[in-house]
Write a protein that holds these residues in place. Sequence first.
Motif, short mmCIF file in Angstrom:
data_model
loop_
_atom_site.label_atom_id
_atom_site.label_comp_id
_atom_site.label_asym_id
_atom_site.label_seq_id
_atom_site.Cartn_x
_atom_site.Cartn_y
_atom_site.Cartn_z
N THR A 86 -3.19 11.50 10.67
CA THR A 86 -2.00 12.36 10.56
C THR A 86 -0.81 11.50 10.17
O THR A 86 -0.88 10.27 10.24
CB THR A 86 -1.68 13.05 11.90
OG1 THR A 86 -1.52 12.03 12.89
CG2 THR A 86 -2.78 14.01 12.32
N SER A 87 0.28 12.15 9.76
CA SER A 87 1.48 11.42 9.37
C SER A 87 2.48 11.39 10.52
O SER A 87 2.69 12.40 11.18
CB SER A 87 2.16 12.12 8.18
OG SER A 87 1.33 12.03 7.05
N ALA A 88 3.13 10.24 10.70
CA ALA A 88 4.18 10.14 11.72
C ALA A 88 5.36 11.01 11.29
O ALA A 88 5.60 11.21 10.09
CB ALA A 88 4.62 8.69 11.86
N GLU A 89 6.11 11.51 12.27
CA GLU A 89 7.26 12.35 11.97
C GLU A 89 8.22 11.60 11.05
O GLU A 89 8.54 10.43 11.29
CB GLU A 89 7.97 12.72 13.27
CG GLU A 89 8.91 13.89 13.09
CD GLU A 89 9.93 13.99 14.22
OE1 GLU A 89 9.64 13.51 15.33
OE2 GLU A 89 11.01 14.55 13.95
N GLY A 90 8.67 12.27 10.01
CA GLY A 90 9.61 11.65 9.09
C GLY A 90 8.94 10.95 7.91
O GLY A 90 9.59 10.63 6.92
N ASN A 91 7.65 10.72 8.01
CA ASN A 91 6.94 10.00 6.94
C ASN A 91 6.43 10.94 5.85
O ASN A 91 5.80 11.96 6.14
CB ASN A 91 5.75 9.24 7.51
CG ASN A 91 6.11 7.82 7.92
OD1 ASN A 91 7.27 7.43 7.85
ND2 ASN A 91 5.13 7.06 8.36
N GLN B 283 0.82 -1.22 0.00
CA GLN B 283 0.00 0.00 0.00
C GLN B 283 0.85 1.26 0.00
O GLN B 283 0.33 2.34 0.28
CB GLN B 283 -0.92 -0.02 1.24
CG GLN B 283 -1.85 -1.22 1.26
CD GLN B 283 -2.92 -1.12 2.33
OE1 GLN B 283 -3.00 -0.16 3.07
NE2 GLN B 283 -3.78 -2.14 2.39
N SER B 284 2.11 1.16 -0.32
CA SER B 284 3.00 2.31 -0.04
C SER B 284 3.94 2.65 -1.19
O SER B 284 5.04 3.15 -0.94
CB SER B 284 3.81 2.01 1.21
OG SER B 284 4.58 0.85 1.00
N GLN B 285 3.55 2.40 -2.43
CA GLN B 285 4.47 2.71 -3.53
C GLN B 285 4.74 4.21 -3.60
O GLN B 285 3.82 5.00 -3.80
CB GLN B 285 3.91 2.25 -4.88
CG GLN B 285 3.88 0.73 -5.02
CD GLN B 285 2.48 0.19 -5.06
OE1 GLN B 285 1.52 0.95 -5.09
NE2 GLN B 285 2.36 -1.13 -5.08
N GLY B 286 5.97 4.59 -3.38
CA GLY B 286 6.36 6.00 -3.44
C GLY B 286 6.47 6.65 -2.08
O GLY B 286 6.98 7.77 -1.96
N ALA B 287 6.01 5.97 -1.01
CA ALA B 287 6.12 6.55 0.33
C ALA B 287 7.58 6.56 0.77
O ALA B 287 8.37 5.70 0.36
CB ALA B 287 5.29 5.73 1.32
N ARG B 288 7.94 7.56 1.58
CA ARG B 288 9.32 7.65 2.06
C ARG B 288 9.33 7.92 3.55
O ARG B 288 8.40 8.52 4.09
CB ARG B 288 10.08 8.78 1.32
CG ARG B 288 10.21 8.51 -0.16
CD ARG B 288 11.03 9.58 -0.87
NE ARG B 288 11.10 9.29 -2.29
CZ ARG B 288 10.19 9.69 -3.19
NH1 ARG B 288 9.17 10.42 -2.79
NH2 ARG B 288 10.30 9.37 -4.46
N ARG B 289 10.39 7.45 4.18
CA ARG B 289 10.58 7.75 5.61
C ARG B 289 11.97 8.37 5.75
O ARG B 289 12.96 7.76 5.38
CB ARG B 289 10.44 6.46 6.42
CG ARG B 289 10.62 6.69 7.91
CD ARG B 289 9.93 5.61 8.74
NE ARG B 289 10.18 5.82 10.16
CZ ARG B 289 9.55 6.73 10.90
NH1 ARG B 289 8.63 7.52 10.37
NH2 ARG B 289 9.83 6.88 12.18
N PHE B 290 12.00 9.60 6.25
CA PHE B 290 13.25 10.37 6.29
C PHE B 290 13.96 10.26 4.94
O PHE B 290 15.17 10.05 4.87
CB PHE B 290 14.13 9.90 7.46
CG PHE B 290 13.51 10.19 8.80
CD1 PHE B 290 13.36 11.50 9.26
CD2 PHE B 290 13.03 9.16 9.60
CE1 PHE B 290 12.76 11.78 10.49
CE2 PHE B 290 12.42 9.43 10.83
CZ PHE B 290 12.28 10.74 11.27
#
Length: 368
Positions: free
Chosen positions: A274-279, A160-167
């Motif tokens: 909401t989005s977690a920090e860094g996400n 479910q996360s194509q293109g999502a980034r973390r930091f």
Amino acid sequence: MNIPLVDLGAQHAEIADEVRAGLDEVFARTAFVGGPAVGRFETAYAAYVGAAHCVGVANGTDALELALRAAGVRPGGEVILPANTFIATAEAVSRIGALPVLVDVDPTYLLIDPAAVRAALTSRTEAIVPVHLFGQVAPVEEIGKIAADAGVPMIEDAAQSQGARRFGQPAGSFGLAAGTSFYPGKNLGAAGDAGGVTTSDAAVARTVRVLSAHGSEHKYDHEAIGFNSRLDTVQAVYLEAKLRRLEGWNAARRTAAERYGAALATVAGVVAPTSAEGNEDVWHLYVVQVDERDRVLASLHDAGVGAGIHYPTPLHLTAAYADLGLGRGAFPVAEAAADRILSLPMYPHLTADQQGAVVEALATAVGG
Ligand SMILES: Cc1ncc(COP(=O)(O)O)c(C=O)c1O
């Protein structure tokens, strides 16, 4: 009013000409399995995710199963995964003959809870599978550390996360490997079933590729009993065209999520995500929480809003996993969330006017 949960028509219209040209080439070559489009897409998707390899397979469930097998998960082994996910995450484990060990999620993002993972470790644990649910990225630093301390691989469910980034780092590049799904409704969706494994480990990539093609790297040289689970050539053509637009479409989803967030801030009784920090989330789903969810959902449907629930039943309460022997009360956070979550329409071409109508219908429903 009719605002669907997902609308693939506008995406298809953008790529239709390109796809037609690509398909003409496939039909001209009659290269229906394999062929240049598959390799081109695999290379492009690996680069997009920042992994050394992508192996295209038939669907996301196979991708997870093959990634877990390549990571060394065996029959009888234990694999830790969240109770709040699509059933395929657990099916991939069960199909190996391994045991899905479910754990609870955090109450804010509904992502796998690292403390619960640590508590679920045993000497039989063979892998940990964080699920990047709804387009978020799970807390991979903590899960990765728990996995490393335990000496087991982390395999991401990146369906479910194509293109999502973390930091800044893309989902699908954190673990030993990741399985993803290109089911049509995903952020990067095919014109049918399709999936892929991303990894920077050459041996894992090779094992997945061999297993996916009847256990052979070279035709009729069968090293293992494998599967027929290859990325269909027609799907590769479709996915190549969509991948070129994915960044723009994900940005449009983010804009839509901001619009929802601003509008819902004034609606009492609706908890917006909401989005977690860094996400940097890609909002595969926009999931709010409300009291009396079933009544609110029915009211939205009556108003022509195609809202949904992802997912209505935590895995331990499904008939499929009754044998785990975990009743109500086993995972209080996942269970409480399942009664409150509501997915609002979300797709790149969702307009501000449509969102205004959704919010109005929701405000009426929660107020009524
Ligand atoms: C979180 C998650 N994991 C796995 C899958 C399985 O993918 P597929 O339907 O392509 O087998 C999906 C999507 O359906 C999913 O949402």
